[in-house]
Scaffold this motif. Structure first.
Motif, PDB file in Angstrom:
ATOM      1  N   ARG A 132      14.555  37.147  54.445  1.00 11.49           N
ATOM      2  CA  ARG A 132      15.974  36.801  54.662  1.00 11.49           C
ATOM      3  C   ARG A 132      16.789  37.687  53.739  1.00 11.49           C
ATOM      4  O   ARG A 132      16.461  37.840  52.560  1.00 11.49           O
TER       5      ARG A 132
ATOM      6  N   GLN B  96      28.616  29.449  63.318  1.00 12.11           N
ATOM      7  CA  GLN B  96      28.127  29.439  61.938  1.00 12.11           C
ATOM      8  C   GLN B  96      26.647  29.058  61.940  1.00 12.11           C
ATOM      9  O   GLN B  96      26.221  28.247  62.754  1.00 12.11           O
ATOM     10  N   GLY B  97      25.880  29.633  61.020  1.00 11.86           N
ATOM     11  CA  GLY B  97      24.470  29.251  60.891  1.00 11.86           C
ATOM     12  C   GLY B  97      23.582  29.858  61.965  1.00 11.86           C
ATOM     13  O   GLY B  97      22.462  29.399  62.174  1.00 11.86           O
TER      14      GLY B  97
ATOM     15  N   CYS C 153      21.041  32.673  63.211  1.00 16.36           N
ATOM     16  CA  CYS C 153      20.085  33.566  62.541  1.00 16.36           C
ATOM     17  C   CYS C 153      19.827  34.777  63.425  1.00 16.36           C
ATOM     18  O   CYS C 153      19.544  34.626  64.623  1.00 16.36           O
TER      19      CYS C 153
ATOM     20  N   ASP D 124      17.236  37.768  63.673  1.00  9.87           N
ATOM     21  CA  ASP D 124      15.968  38.358  63.226  1.00  9.87           C
ATOM     22  C   ASP D 124      15.925  39.743  63.865  1.00  9.87           C
ATOM     23  O   ASP D 124      15.893  39.859  65.099  1.00  9.87           O
TER      24      ASP D 124
ATOM     25  N   GLU E 235      21.805  35.360  58.264  1.00 10.08           N
ATOM     26  CA  GLU E 235      22.418  34.117  58.748  1.00 10.08           C
ATOM     27  C   GLU E 235      23.936  34.225  58.651  1.00 10.08           C
ATOM     28  O   GLU E 235      24.471  34.603  57.604  1.00 10.08           O
ATOM     29  N   THR E 236      24.606  33.861  59.742  1.00 13.68           N
ATOM     30  CA  THR E 236      26.070  33.988  59.772  1.00 13.68           C
ATOM     31  C   THR E 236      26.750  32.856  59.001  1.00 13.68           C
ATOM     32  O   THR E 236      26.250  31.734  58.931  1.00 13.68           O
TER      33      THR E 236
ATOM     34  N   TYR F 236      28.043  39.233  61.359  1.00 11.44           N
ATOM     35  CA  TYR F 236      26.820  39.765  60.753  1.00 11.44           C
ATOM     36  C   TYR F 236      27.044  41.242  60.460  1.00 11.44           C
ATOM     37  O   TYR F 236      27.880  41.904  61.103  1.00 11.44           O
TER      38      TYR F 236
ATOM     39  N   ALA G 177      20.500  29.781  67.162  1.00 15.71           N
ATOM     40  CA  ALA G 177      21.495  28.928  66.506  1.00 15.71           C
ATOM     41  C   ALA G 177      21.291  27.507  67.021  1.00 15.71           C
ATOM     42  O   ALA G 177      21.004  27.324  68.217  1.00 15.71           O
TER      43      ALA G 177
END
Ligand code: BEZ
Ligand code: FE
Length: 278
Positions: free
Chosen positions: A112, A143-144, A146, A148, A176-177, A183, A224
């Motif tokens: 991360r 928000q939140g 991810c 990858d 993670e936003t 991002y 998300a």
């Protein structure tokens, strides 16, 4: 009279053997498979030698599979089957980010990283800022979420293909936003590369007059809570292989801008996620 096998009734002869307890779904899938397989063999009038070659080809495809290599998925990818299954199972309205093929080089558990951090650890290649937003279909930031992300290095290899020559987790990271849904990370402008082509699938491509290259791309899995996962790439539009991807992964909506800004490139792309239940 028992129903013996005949050329004319070959499909019924096989499908009639299915037991009464077979589930409706398995019955439908297998009956259709047998019907299409027999139709194909009749259509091309398959010779005994061709049948033997096919058995050998599939045997070699299985034999080269290992923990690290899945030649059957590569076969599915190069025959357009992976993209077709994905298309059927991930129909989305226009505006929502489309999926494309996952490929064999995703590794779960990448580090991360903080927004803006670099994923390029080998110092090779042309630097590129990847940035944008993760949005819902109403254009609101998520928000939140991810992201990858992973790409090949400037020599066209993923870190897992060169464990001795590249640092572990080279060109990989998870971001993670925050509340703005934004991002950003530093990577390299990806380069085109050949899929693994030293096995039966590579031989098949040669026999079919096809090359093994994929146009340059950055991989993303965007997740998300409450939203459908997007497994996708962004593509470099002026890549020489953009119209002939060996695994048919390119979609118009996934061709991203790559702009030169001084010594760096910038690629801006927004991801739009569908809610899990509309
Ligand atoms: C990839 O993009 O990493 C990939 C996808 C399908 C087959 C091989 C590689
Ligand atoms: Fe790739």
């Amino acid at each position: 009279m028992p129903q013996y096998f005949s050329e004319a009734d070959s499909v019924d002869a096989v499908n009639a053997r299915m037991g009464a307890e077979v589930s409706p779904r398995l019955r439908r899938v297998m009956a259709s498979l047998v019907s299409h397989l027999h139709a194909f063999i009749k259509d091309v009038q398959l010779t005994q030698e061709e049948w033997e070659f096919a058995i050998e080809f599939l045997t070699r495809t299985g034999q080269i599979c290992s923990e690290e290599r899945q030649e059957f998925i590569l076969l599915s990818d190069t025959l357009g089957v992976s993209m077709l299954v994905d298309a059927i199972n991930n129909r989305r309205p226009s505006g929502a980010t489309e999926n494309t093929v996952l490929g064999p080089f995703h590794v779960a558990g990448a580090p991360r990283r903080a927004m803006g951090e670099s994923i390029s650890l080998d110092g090779k290649g042309e630097g590129c800022l990847f940035e944008g937003r993760v949005l819902d279909t109403q254009g609101r930031p998520i928000q939140g979420a991810c992201l990858d992300v992973w790409s090949d290095n400037a020599d066209g290899f993923y870190d897992v293909q060169q464990p001795e020559a590249q640092p572990r987790w080279n060109n990989r990271g998870v971001f993670e936003t925050g509340a703005d849904g934004r991002y950003s990370f530093l990577g390299i402008k990806p380069v085109s590369y050949p899929i693994p082509h030293d096995g039966p699938v590579g031989k098949m491509l040669v026999a079919l007059g096809r090359h093994p290259y994929r146009p340059a791309h950055m991989h993303f899995i965007v997740t998300a809570p409450g939203f459908q996962t997007v497994v996708t790439h962004t593509f470099v539009g002026d890549d020489p292989y953009i119209a002939s991807d060996a695994v048919f992964g390119v979609k118009d909506s996934l061709v991203a801008p790559f702009q030169k800004e001084g010594p760096m490139w910038r690629s801006s792309f927004d991801f739009v996620l569908m809610p899990l239940s509309p």
